[in-house]
Structures are given as C-alpha cells and as structure tokens.
Design an enzyme around this catalytic site. Structure first.
Site, short mmCIF file in Angstrom:
data_model
loop_
_atom_site.label_atom_id
_atom_site.label_comp_id
_atom_site.label_asym_id
_atom_site.label_seq_id
_atom_site.Cartn_x
_atom_site.Cartn_y
_atom_site.Cartn_z
N HIS A 187 44.15 28.45 44.30
CA HIS A 187 44.32 27.32 45.23
C HIS A 187 43.22 26.29 45.03
O HIS A 187 42.66 25.76 46.00
CB HIS A 187 44.32 27.82 46.68
CG HIS A 187 45.60 28.49 47.07
ND1 HIS A 187 46.73 27.77 47.40
CD2 HIS A 187 45.95 29.79 47.17
CE1 HIS A 187 47.72 28.63 47.69
NE2 HIS A 187 47.28 29.85 47.55
N ASP A 208 43.33 34.14 48.27
CA ASP A 208 44.75 34.49 48.37
C ASP A 208 45.52 34.07 47.12
O ASP A 208 45.11 33.17 46.40
CB ASP A 208 45.39 33.84 49.61
CG ASP A 208 45.16 32.34 49.65
OD1 ASP A 208 44.06 31.89 49.24
OD2 ASP A 208 46.06 31.60 50.07
N GLU A 209 46.64 34.76 46.92
CA GLU A 209 47.64 34.39 45.91
C GLU A 209 47.05 34.16 44.52
O GLU A 209 47.29 33.14 43.89
CB GLU A 209 48.43 33.16 46.39
CG GLU A 209 49.14 33.45 47.72
CD GLU A 209 50.01 32.30 48.22
OE1 GLU A 209 51.23 32.48 48.19
OE2 GLU A 209 49.47 31.28 48.64
N VAL A 210 46.24 35.11 44.09
CA VAL A 210 45.62 35.02 42.76
C VAL A 210 46.42 35.88 41.79
O VAL A 210 46.33 37.10 41.82
CB VAL A 210 44.16 35.51 42.82
CG1 VAL A 210 43.56 35.57 41.43
CG2 VAL A 210 43.35 34.59 43.71
N GLU A 251 44.37 39.72 50.09
CA GLU A 251 44.42 40.07 48.66
C GLU A 251 43.07 40.55 48.14
O GLU A 251 43.01 41.23 47.12
CB GLU A 251 44.86 38.87 47.81
CG GLU A 251 46.33 38.52 47.93
CD GLU A 251 46.59 37.46 48.98
OE1 GLU A 251 45.81 37.37 49.96
OE2 GLU A 251 47.59 36.73 48.84
#
Ligand code: ACM
Length: 676
Positions: free
Chosen positions: A250, A313-315, A365
């Site tokens: 991000h 997050d969202e890696v 995460e």
C-alpha cells in the site's frame, strides 16, 4: 423536521414518553435515578472544586457554550472555586497522563440533586467523559430546563475505542476531521487512527523528504503545523491520535518521489484506481531502513502517542518475486517465503520504533509467533484473527465487523463484540483484547459524504466498546441513534441533512422531495457492490445519486419493527395497516422519480431503484392482503414474487432497496409451507 415521510406514522403510533435519562449514548455502567431536579438556567454556574488545568477550562467553556445554546439563555462564564446549590461542581483529582495512554483513568461519577450537581473524576479525561453525559441529561417541561436527579457511576468496558479515517483515497480537510473528533467525543471514543499514506496518496508534509508530499499527494496534504493542531484538538477532547503509514505494501505514493526504495523499477505514478496495487518497499536494502529511520525521526515528534501503526496488510510480494536481486537475497538469507521476509521487515521496523519508545501496531497479516511480544495486532480479515493473536500472547484490537464503508445496518455493527462469547480464550487471553476500531475507508467516500457514512452508525460501535456487555437492546439503540443524529447536526455534522445538501448540488432548483422519500428505503450498495459495472477512480467527484443517499435508512428499521409485530401476531391490524400506508407511499414514488429523471441523468439514476422499491412494496401489500384475509397465497404467485424479490437483492444501478429482506419475510408468512 425529522422525516416528513414518516411523520404520519409517528403521530399515529403510541410512542412511549421516554423515561429519563434514557437518551444517554453510550449507556453508562450504572444509573440510579433519584427524586427532584436540578434547574439549568441563567443562574446555573460552574465551580471547579478540585484540580484545574487549561484543558479542563477549555472543556468547561465548550460545555457552557453548548448548554447555553441548548437552553436558549445566556449563562455566566465566570467559574467559582466553591460549590453552591446552584452550581455544577467539577471535582477532578489530577490532570492524568502527560500523554494520554491506554491506562488513562476515564472513570467518572455524576450526582444530580435538587441542591447541586457534582461531577467527580480522577483525571481531566474522566471529567470530559462526564461533561458529555451531563449535556445529554438536559430535559425540559413547559417552563424550564433541568436535569432529573440521578447518580451515575461510569467507566469504559474497553480501553481502546477508535475510528480509523482513510485520508489517502480521498483527502479529508482538517475541518472535516475536527467535526469527526467532535462527534467522537460525544460518544466517548478515544482513538483517532489516521490512515495517512496508501497507494493513492501520501498526506503529511515531510521536510526531510519533500518529494513524499510534493509528488505523492496532488497538493492535498497536511502541513506539520496542521498535524500538531489536530493532535492538540484531539487531546482537548480526550482522544489519542495513532498515525498509520502503511508499509511495506500500500505504498505506491511513497515511490513517486523515492522509487529507489521500491522493489519495482521507476517510473512510478500515484495509483488512481482502487484495490490491489503491488508496489512494495525493498526489504533487502539497508538504504530502505536508513530512509525509514530518518522518516520516523522526523514524524515521531508530531505524534506523541505511544503506539505507531505500520499497516502491514495485503502484502503478496509480487514485486519481490519478480525482482531477481530480491529473490536471490531472500534465498541467500534463508527466508522460506514472503511472509518470513515481511516478518524480517516488521522486526526491523519494531527496532526502529522501540528506539523512540513506540509500540508497534499492525494489521492481522503481520501476525507471526516471532514478532516482538509487545506488538499489537488489529484484526480486519475476521474475528478469528483476534482470537489467534490472543492465543499467541499478542495484544489485539478488533475491526473486522466494523467497516462502516461496507454500509451494513447499525444493528450488525451493534451485535458484534470484541470478546467472542463462546470462545476457548482463557481470562488472561481475553484481557489481551483491549478494544476495537470502526473503519471508514475512503474509496467511495469524500469529505462531502463522510459524515453521513460515519454517523450515526459509529454510535452503535462506540456503545459496544464503552457500555457493559449486557447492553444489547437494538430497538433502544435505534431510538438513541436518532437522538444522536440530532446532536451531531447541532454540532455542525451533516448526517440527517446530508441528502438535502447533496441534492442541492446535484439538482439545483428541483423539488427533490420524491428522491428524499426514496432515500427512506433505498441506500448505497455494500463495498463489494460499489463498482457494479462502473469503475470510479480517484478523479470521480462522487456526486452521483448514490452519494446523496444514506446508509441504513429509517424506513428499513421501521419496516423491520412492523414486520416483526405481524410475525408475532398476524391479527395485529395496526401494524399491518402501518405497513400498507408505507408501501403505498413507496409505490407512488415511481412516477415522480421518473419525472425528475427526465430532467437530469443524475436523477435518472434513481429510476431503477424507484421501480424495484415500488414492486417490492406491491408484493408486500399483496402478501399482507393474503395474511389479512387469512388465506394462503397461491403457490405460483408466491414463486414469481420470490423470484422477483431475489432480483432486487442486487443494486439497481448503484442503489440498493433496503426493505427487500422484510418484504421477503411477509411473503414467507403468506406463502404455502415450503417442504424443501
Ligand atoms: C485493510 O482493510 N486492508 C486493512
């Protein structure tokens, strides 16, 4: 006027006169009513009988301003040191923590009697909480305003009660954030989680690395002075500010100016679309950590809070996998996968942060048994991640059920709880769950629509986090959210007034009453439905008809209550008749919305929803007809009606009919038994 559309039902219904102090939100830990009353008028004064400080004095000044406006009378601004029978005595033991922390004592007691009112608290923050309660206690009769005698002892159930505001997808000006903080103080929230960087924008001025805000923000960023001012404004209201600079993913907006720290090759531009960017820091280079360390050296003095959010997050690490140097480094150092590499990155960050005395917070995460033990995990993917982190000994905060941008009804937010009721967590593990945060992500939300998307539903989360677990009456919550909405409007937030304001922009000079009535039963889609064939990006002004609508419209809850009465007693003619009146009004809107649609493509966006609402209302009317006649609906009619309602579960254009589920219940009551 609250709602012209429903006025007829409210006038006709037997609404109970509320027993006081039943309008308090959040509900206090303990309320004991007494006898007598304490008048609030021009002769009421304030006495500070214990500790005083400038923060407390400013809070009292705001209280007097609001109280005076509430009673429409001037009030004396001079504050005495001794209590009298006409005074509100504020008795605070001490200032509390120099920087508000999670151990801040927020407890207060408030005692109201005919011979005086006393607010007692250990800290200034406790007094702030009590002052908000005091304002909510004001009632009146035909001649005067007063507080009913009462004895309140109150303290929060959870220490961490927050709201995340995403200012990256769409920038929120400082004035907008201040309004949000005003509302948060009203419902005793105490953490403002400021999501300051993401793929779509980097929002803080950096003097060390000016290309961050110069190239990463389109000129929409906060100066360092504005950040300091906002932190001070929040502190004045007993609210901590926890910044989030999301990394390693991000992070597109960082690399517009500083591509050398990215895993991908330049040029890199601000991302304008929503979702799934792959930009990511290069965790294998020492220069990356030197850069982050210098960045933190500059930013940390702006944010005195003990906690620092690193995102995480969202890696997926796609750009790690596609960069041969990173792959070789990862293999050489024996990292099994990208999660292990992210743990390495997070551990380096934790070391940098601990040098400044900061405790690291990250999205779920980041959870890994080898994380530094003081790391705080914020669950967003599901409640189970909170339990998992508690089992591994990590402190946790809950967000998973509380995404306000998912546009769920308040009742769903209200019935979620940070501590799972039937979970296997030990008492010690349960104590690791220190609270939660609602989140307002801003893909489909601008400063213009934010108030209406945050409020009043945030009040439901605030009560869950403050009040005893046993406070769960949904009907009473809706009743008090309605009062909260008025209070927020009184502070200048645009909640009930939102549709009218937006429609004035969208359709100047139109009589928009039919669309405002449509909005009593039609709402924005959930997050997942927001694209629905249309892909707005960051350039879209978000001034469509859907942007003027409000989540969880009043008509849904009203319909739900009436349908529940019919389910309990099909012979409840009053409930059936009220539904019929509602359905008739909704079904009659279609031609009026069509007429508006003929004059504006934006207004035409409401026609499909108006048609679906009209048809749902007709099906509801017919179902009630069968119920009233004591007859079963013919199977073929019922099957066709069920199929039609199923179509209306999907957004019509971008607007969703909020009463489809309730009409379906009526249909089921009227239909032949289903043997499946
Ligand atoms: C998140 O919603 N990606 C934290």
């Amino acid at each position: 006027m609250r709602s012209r559309f429903f006025a007829f039902l409210l006038l006709g219904g037997a609404l109970p006169v509320a027993a006081q102090p039943a309008s308090l939100l959040p509900v206090p830990t303990s309320v004991r009513t007494g006898t007598g009353r304490f008048s609030i008028d021009s002769t009421t004064s304030i006495a500070i009988t214990g500790h005083s400080d400038p923060r407390l004095e400013r809070a009292i000044s705001r209280l007097l301003h609001r109280l005076s406006r509430r009673i429409a009378q001037p009030m004396s601004r001079s504050i005495t040191r001794t209590a009298t029978p006409r005074s509100i005595a504020i008795d605070v033991a001490g200032p509390g923590m120099p920087v508000q922390g999670i151990d801040e004592n927020e407890r207060y007691t408030l005692t109201v009697g005919a011979d005086g009112t006393t607010l007692q608290a250990a800290t200034t923050v406790g007094a702030l909480r009590g002052l908000e309660t005091l304002l909510q206690l004001v009632v009146g009769d035909g001649t005067s305003f007063y507080l009913d005698a009462v004895s309140i002892a109150d303290e929060p159930r959870f220490a961490w009660r927050g709201l995340l505001v995403d200012v990256s997808r769409h920038f929120m000006p400082i004035e907008q954030l201040k309004r949000t903080l005003d509302g948060m103080a009203l419902v005793k929230l105490n953490v403002f989680h400021w999501h300051l960087s993401d793929d779509q924008g980097f929002r803080v001025e950096s003097k060390h690395f000016p290309k961050l805000h110069e190239l990463g923000s389109d000129g929409l960023y906060y100066t360092q002075q504005e950040v300091r001012d906002l932190v001070a404004y929040a502190r004045d209201r007993g609210i901590r500010v926890v910044p989030e600079f999301d990394m390693p993913g991000h992070s597109t907006s960082w690399f517009v100016g500083y591509p050398q720290y990215s895993a991908q090759r330049p040029p890199i531009a601000i991302r304008r679309e929503w979702g799934g960017a792959d930009a990511i820091f290069d965790p294998t280079k020492e220069a990356t950590y030197t850069f982050i360390a210098r960045f933190l050296d500059e930013m940390i003095p702006l944010f005195p809070d003990a906690y620092w959010h690193i995102g995480g997050d969202e890696v997926e690490g796609k750009h790690w996998d596609s960069n041969p140097e990173i792959v070789a480094w990862r293999t050489r150092h024996g990292f099994r996968d990208n999660h292990a590499l992210q743990l390495h990155f997070n551990t380096r960050l934790a070391t940098l942060l601990s040098r400044h005395g900061k405790r690291m917070v990250g999205w779920d995460e980041i959870l890994h048994p080898d994380l530094p033990p003081r790391t705080v995990v914020q669950s967003w993917r599901g409640t189970q991640y909170l339990a998992n982190s508690a089992k591994q000994g990590f402190t946790g905060i809950l967000s998973a059920p509380w995404y306000l941008d998912h546009i769920k009804p308040a009742t769903e937010y209200y019935t979620a709880d940070p501590v799972p009721q039937f979970d296997e967590l030990t008492p010690a593990q349960q104590r690791l769950i220190i609270g939660g945060e609602a989140c307002i992500w801003a893909e489909f939300i601008t400063a213009e629509t934010a108030d209406s998307r945050i409020w009043p539903r945030l009040g439901a989360v605030a009560e869950r986090l403050w009040s005893p677990r046993t406070v769960t009456d949904v009907a009473d919550m809706y009743r008090r959210l309605d009062i909260l909405t008025d209070r927020l409007e009184g502070l200048g937030l645009r909640v009930r007034s939102h549709p009218a304001r937006m429609l004035a922009t969208i359709a100047p000079g139109f009589d928009t009453a039919p669309v405002e009535s449509l909005f009593t039963a039609v709402q924005p889609p959930s997050f997942g439905q927001s694209a629905n064939g249309i892909r707005p990006n960051q350039w879209h002004p978000l001034t469509r008809l859907v942007d003027a609508a409000r989540p969880d419209p009043d008509g849904r809850w009203l319909t739900e209550r009436l349908v529940r009465r019919v389910a309990r007693d099909p012979n409840d003619a009053a409930a059936r008749d009220s539904l019929l009146v509602l359905f008739e009004r909704w079904s009659l809107l279609l031609p009026r919305v069509e007429a508006l649609g003929a004059r504006s493509p934006t207004m035409a966006q409401g026609v499909a929803a108006a048609r679906a609402l009209a048809r749902s209302a007709v099906i509801g009317t017919e179902a009630i007809g069968f119920l009233a006649a004591g007859r079963q609906a013919p199977a073929a009619w019922a099957a066709a009606a069920a199929a039609e309602l199923k179509r209306y579960d999907a957004p019509q254009g971008l607007l969703r009919v909020a009463i489809v589920g309730e009409v379906r219940k009526l249909l089921a009551m009227a239909s032949p038994p289903n043997d499946e």
